[in-house]
Scaffold this active site. Sequence first.
Site, PDB file in Angstrom:
ATOM      1  N   TYR A  77       0.825  -1.208   0.000  1.00  0.00           N
ATOM      2  CA  TYR A  77       0.000   0.000   0.000  1.00  0.00           C
ATOM      3  C   TYR A  77       0.861   1.261   0.000  1.00  0.00           C
ATOM      4  O   TYR A  77       0.646   2.152  -0.834  1.00  0.00           O
ATOM      5  CB  TYR A  77      -0.977  -0.017   1.180  1.00  0.00           C
ATOM      6  CG  TYR A  77      -2.053   1.025   1.064  1.00  0.00           C
ATOM      7  CD1 TYR A  77      -3.121   0.860   0.187  1.00  0.00           C
ATOM      8  CD2 TYR A  77      -2.002   2.196   1.813  1.00  0.00           C
ATOM      9  CE1 TYR A  77      -4.111   1.831   0.065  1.00  0.00           C
ATOM     10  CE2 TYR A  77      -2.990   3.164   1.694  1.00  0.00           C
ATOM     11  CZ  TYR A  77      -4.033   2.969   0.817  1.00  0.00           C
ATOM     12  OH  TYR A  77      -5.006   3.933   0.696  1.00  0.00           O
ATOM     13  N   GLU A  84       1.472   6.376  -6.976  1.00  0.00           N
ATOM     14  CA  GLU A  84       0.383   7.265  -7.379  1.00  0.00           C
ATOM     15  C   GLU A  84       0.787   8.736  -7.221  1.00  0.00           C
ATOM     16  O   GLU A  84       0.590   9.557  -8.134  1.00  0.00           O
ATOM     17  CB  GLU A  84      -0.871   6.971  -6.554  1.00  0.00           C
ATOM     18  CG  GLU A  84      -1.474   5.609  -6.863  1.00  0.00           C
ATOM     19  CD  GLU A  84      -2.606   5.221  -5.914  1.00  0.00           C
ATOM     20  OE1 GLU A  84      -3.135   6.102  -5.198  1.00  0.00           O
ATOM     21  OE2 GLU A  84      -2.960   4.030  -5.895  1.00  0.00           O
TER      22      GLU A  84
END
Length: 159
Positions: A77, A84
């Site tokens: 994550y 991102e």
Amino acid sequence: LVRSPVFTTDLQVASRVLLVNVVAQVPVAQAHIISVVMLSAWSLVEIVRYAFYAVNLIGSVPYPLTWLRYSIFLFDYPLGVAGELGVLYVSLEYFRTSGLWSFPPYFNAYYAMMAIMASYAWGLPTMYTFMLKQRRKALGGSGSQSSKPKTRSRSKKVD
């Protein structure tokens, strides 16, 4: 179907649609290694998730797969979020100079991308904490009898 909070699921889908479109339409993002990092992190978690679901459909899921399903996010994550944010960051200058997705004077995508990046300051800890709770529930985390050792600690000091 799998039970999931609607808001977080919608947010994840929307962010992935946005980021795939950024990579598709921003040349610098296409050429940057950070896009590979982002897409690899997404792919890794989906491979594990769907392997878990598939095995669950045909019978009992082996504990190592369950553990992996609820533990891979611990490193994946943050890696995905870094990817991102990296994709958005390397794309900022292109949004600023090209006007891509902007509708002056009403909407400027450059500022929207910066706002989206800032939203990760709230989103990352919120989602990570949620996933830690899900992991604890699935694997029996702190406070659970199943995760505590059955024997007493040997760390007592003997005089």
